[in-house]
Write a protein that holds these residues in place. Structure first.
Motif, PDB file in Angstrom:
ATOM      1  N   THR A   1       0.843  -1.189   0.000  1.00  0.00           N
ATOM      2  CA  THR A   1       0.000   0.000   0.000  1.00  0.00           C
ATOM      3  C   THR A   1       0.879   1.240   0.000  1.00  0.00           C
ATOM      4  OG1 THR A   1      -1.688  -1.178   1.275  1.00  0.00           O
ATOM      5  CG2 THR A   1      -1.849   1.224   1.180  1.00  0.00           C
ATOM      6  N   ARG A   2       0.663   2.094  -0.981  1.00  0.00           N
ATOM      7  CA  ARG A   2       1.496   3.285  -1.135  1.00  0.00           C
ATOM      8  C   ARG A   2       0.629   4.547  -1.035  1.00  0.00           C
ATOM      9  NH1 ARG A   2       6.564   4.014  -3.246  1.00  0.00           N
ATOM     10  NH2 ARG A   2       6.616   1.796  -3.778  1.00  0.00           N
ATOM     11  N   TYR A   3       1.157   5.528  -0.294  1.00  0.00           N
ATOM     12  CA  TYR A   3       0.442   6.788  -0.119  1.00  0.00           C
ATOM     13  C   TYR A   3       1.292   7.931  -0.659  1.00  0.00           C
ATOM     14  CZ  TYR A   3      -2.096   3.979   3.330  1.00  0.00           C
ATOM     15  OH  TYR A   3      -2.816   2.989   3.954  1.00  0.00           O
ATOM     16  N   GLY A   4       0.605   8.906  -1.263  1.00  0.00           N
ATOM     17  CA  GLY A   4       1.277  10.116  -1.709  1.00  0.00           C
ATOM     18  C   GLY A   4       1.294  11.144  -0.594  1.00  0.00           C
ATOM     19  N   ALA A   5       1.142  12.396  -0.933  1.00  0.00           N
ATOM     20  CA  ALA A   5       1.184  13.473   0.056  1.00  0.00           C
ATOM     21  C   ALA A   5       0.068  13.317   1.094  1.00  0.00           C
ATOM     22  CB  ALA A   5       1.067  14.812  -0.645  1.00  0.00           C
ATOM     23  N   TYR A   6       0.378  13.667   2.314  1.00  0.00           N
ATOM     24  CA  TYR A   6      -0.630  13.710   3.368  1.00  0.00           C
ATOM     25  C   TYR A   6      -1.202  15.121   3.384  1.00  0.00           C
ATOM     26  CZ  TYR A   6      -2.924  13.097   7.878  1.00  0.00           C
ATOM     27  OH  TYR A   6      -3.869  13.013   8.875  1.00  0.00           O
ATOM     28  N   VAL A   7      -2.512  15.254   3.209  1.00  0.00           N
ATOM     29  CA  VAL A   7      -3.137  16.561   3.026  1.00  0.00           C
ATOM     30  C   VAL A   7      -3.895  16.982   4.284  1.00  0.00           C
ATOM     31  CG1 VAL A   7      -4.797  17.888   1.676  1.00  0.00           C
ATOM     32  CG2 VAL A   7      -3.344  16.175   0.546  1.00  0.00           C
ATOM     33  N   VAL A   8      -3.660  18.226   4.708  1.00  0.00           N
ATOM     34  CA  VAL A   8      -4.458  18.862   5.750  1.00  0.00           C
ATOM     35  C   VAL A   8      -5.158  20.048   5.100  1.00  0.00           C
ATOM     36  CG1 VAL A   8      -4.467  20.007   7.988  1.00  0.00           C
ATOM     37  CG2 VAL A   8      -2.858  18.135   7.550  1.00  0.00           C
ATOM     38  N   LEU A   9      -6.467  19.966   4.991  1.00  0.00           N
ATOM     39  CA  LEU A   9      -7.232  20.986   4.295  1.00  0.00           C
ATOM     40  C   LEU A   9      -7.171  22.330   5.017  1.00  0.00           C
ATOM     41  CD1 LEU A   9     -10.419  18.902   3.399  1.00  0.00           C
ATOM     42  CD2 LEU A   9      -8.411  19.334   1.954  1.00  0.00           C
ATOM     43  N   ARG A  10      -7.443  23.381   4.270  1.00  0.00           N
ATOM     44  CA  ARG A  10      -7.430  24.727   4.851  1.00  0.00           C
ATOM     45  C   ARG A  10      -8.363  24.801   6.061  1.00  0.00           C
ATOM     46  NH1 ARG A  10     -10.443  25.780  -0.117  1.00  0.00           N
ATOM     47  NH2 ARG A  10      -8.491  26.432  -1.085  1.00  0.00           N
ATOM     48  N   GLY A  11      -7.857  25.372   7.150  1.00  0.00           N
ATOM     49  CA  GLY A  11      -8.647  25.529   8.365  1.00  0.00           C
ATOM     50  C   GLY A  11      -8.801  24.277   9.196  1.00  0.00           C
ATOM     51  N   ASP A  12      -8.164  23.173   8.783  1.00  0.00           N
ATOM     52  CA  ASP A  12      -8.350  21.901   9.483  1.00  0.00           C
ATOM     53  C   ASP A  12      -7.185  21.615  10.427  1.00  0.00           C
ATOM     54  OD1 ASP A  12      -9.630  19.625  10.209  1.00  0.00           O
ATOM     55  OD2 ASP A  12      -9.352  18.557   8.314  1.00  0.00           O
ATOM     56  N   SER A  13      -7.417  20.705  11.367  1.00  0.00           N
ATOM     57  CA  SER A  13      -6.379  20.253  12.291  1.00  0.00           C
ATOM     58  C   SER A  13      -6.495  18.751  12.446  1.00  0.00           C
ATOM     59  CB  SER A  13      -6.526  20.934  13.659  1.00  0.00           C
ATOM     60  OG  SER A  13      -7.788  20.630  14.233  1.00  0.00           O
ATOM     61  N   THR A  14      -5.394  18.103  12.809  1.00  0.00           N
ATOM     62  CA  THR A  14      -5.420  16.648  12.928  1.00  0.00           C
ATOM     63  C   THR A  14      -4.272  16.141  13.778  1.00  0.00           C
ATOM     64  OG1 THR A  14      -5.473  14.577  11.655  1.00  0.00           O
ATOM     65  CG2 THR A  14      -4.000  16.279  10.865  1.00  0.00           C
ATOM     66  N   THR A  15      -4.514  15.028  14.461  1.00  0.00           N
ATOM     67  CA  THR A  15      -3.438  14.242  15.059  1.00  0.00           C
ATOM     68  C   THR A  15      -2.970  13.256  13.998  1.00  0.00           C
ATOM     69  OG1 THR A  15      -4.223  14.472  17.334  1.00  0.00           O
ATOM     70  CG2 THR A  15      -2.866  12.547  16.832  1.00  0.00           C
ATOM     71  N   VAL A  16      -1.700  13.270  13.702  1.00  0.00           N
ATOM     72  CA  VAL A  16      -1.169  12.520  12.569  1.00  0.00           C
ATOM     73  C   VAL A  16      -1.182  11.028  12.872  1.00  0.00           C
ATOM     74  CG1 VAL A  16       0.760  12.270  10.980  1.00  0.00           C
ATOM     75  CG2 VAL A  16       0.292  14.492  12.023  1.00  0.00           C
ATOM     76  N   PRO A  17      -1.843  10.215  12.043  1.00  0.00           N
ATOM     77  CA  PRO A  17      -1.914   8.771  12.280  1.00  0.00           C
ATOM     78  C   PRO A  17      -0.719   8.035  11.664  1.00  0.00           C
ATOM     79  CG  PRO A  17      -3.269   9.326  10.398  1.00  0.00           C
ATOM     80  CD  PRO A  17      -2.680  10.619  10.880  1.00  0.00           C
ATOM     81  N   ALA A  18      -0.573   6.749  12.005  1.00  0.00           N
ATOM     82  CA  ALA A  18       0.413   5.897  11.332  1.00  0.00           C
ATOM     83  C   ALA A  18      -0.075   5.648   9.904  1.00  0.00           C
ATOM     84  CB  ALA A  18       0.567   4.585  12.093  1.00  0.00           C
ATOM     85  N   PRO A  19       0.827   5.502   8.932  1.00  0.00           N
ATOM     86  CA  PRO A  19       2.288   5.476   9.034  1.00  0.00           C
ATOM     87  C   PRO A  19       2.938   6.839   8.891  1.00  0.00           C
ATOM     88  CG  PRO A  19       1.649   4.941   6.808  1.00  0.00           C
ATOM     89  CD  PRO A  19       0.365   5.204   7.552  1.00  0.00           C
ATOM     90  N   PHE A  20       2.167   7.920   9.015  1.00  0.00           N
ATOM     91  CA  PHE A  20       2.688   9.258   8.756  1.00  0.00           C
ATOM     92  C   PHE A  20       3.287   9.920   9.996  1.00  0.00           C
ATOM     93  CE2 PHE A  20      -1.179   8.333   6.320  1.00  0.00           C
ATOM     94  CZ  PHE A  20      -0.666   8.320   5.031  1.00  0.00           C
TER      95      PHE A  20
END
Length: 241
Positions: free
Chosen positions: A205-224
């Motif tokens: 399983t391959r992932y490209g860029a991890y995106v955080v949308l404008r105005g959004d916040s997040t706790t970064v999950p695995a594998p990132f």
């Protein structure tokens, strides 16, 4: 008739005894004078239990991310005499273990471990710290939910993509992110705004860029989690490298 009168007298006597006992509890020295030197609208820290010892006062809006004047890991009790929740943290920058104390309540500590605090409108706000990030900035944090040491990323032009971004090399290991800009943030595992993530047996399983949308916040999950090394800001997520 006499028996009823006798029972009534015993009832009155018992009520009088209970009143005296309850009165004794209400005026017990352990609770009568503790913390009463903490003024209204103030959060007070004490160097000893029960509101004793040296005192340090804080007003609403005074939310230190690190205590000065030798108060780091010193308080053994506190009184929250404000209209807000008091959020106490065992580490600086609102990190470590959280203790939320409601308005008008006091708290005792088994050991002096407090290093920072903030006064928040609700107990839920004790468990986040995203509000520290300024407008028009992307901020990364060393702990989940915007807690811990914060890094404010200043947008700079990238000569190749003409977008705005930051490269922060191997020193940063964000656990959470907030994007307070008007663009989307694309995060990468390489310092040059490139790279992918893989997951699963053999990296199927391959992932490209991890995106955080404008105005959004997040706790970064695995594998990132802990792997961001750069980011760029884009108008459309299709512009991510």
């Amino acid at each position: 008739m006499n028996r009823q009168r006798t029972l009534r007298r015993w009832g009155l006597a018992l009520a009088a005894v209970l009143t005296l006992i309850c009165s004794a509890f209400l005026v017990s020295p352990a609770s009568a004078d503790a913390f009463d030197d903490c003024a209204s609208g103030r959060l007070c820290l004490y160097s000893a239990s029960g509101g004793a010892g040296d005192r340090r006062d804080f007003a609403l809006g005074n939310n230190p991310e690190a205590y000065d004047g030798g108060w780091d890991d010193r308080a053994l009790s506190a009184m929250n005499n404000t209209t807000h929740w008091a959020c106490f943290y065992t580490a600086g920058a609102y990190g470590g273990t959280v203790k939320a104390v409601q308005p008008g309540a006091s708290v005792e500590y088994p050991a002096a471990t407090g290093s920072s605090h903030k006064l928040a409108p609700s107990s839920a706000h004790c468990y986040t710290g995203y509000e520290r990030c300024p407008d028009n900035r992307v901020c990364t944090f060393t702990e989940p939910n915007g807690r811990g040491t914060m890094t404010v990323h200043l947008p700079t032009p990238d000569p190749v993509t003409k977008n705005y971004g930051n490269s922060y090399g191997t020193a940063a290991a964000p656990a959470s992110v907030v994007n307070r800009t008007l663009k989307h943030a694309c995060f990468y595992p390489q310092a040059d705004f490139t790279g992918t993530w893989t997951e699963g047996t053999g990296g199927t399983t391959r992932y490209g860029a991890y995106v955080v949308l404008r105005g959004d916040s997040t706790t970064v999950p695995a594998p990132f989690k802990g792997t961001f090394r750069s980011h760029e800001l884009v108008q459309s997520t299709q512009e991510c490298q």
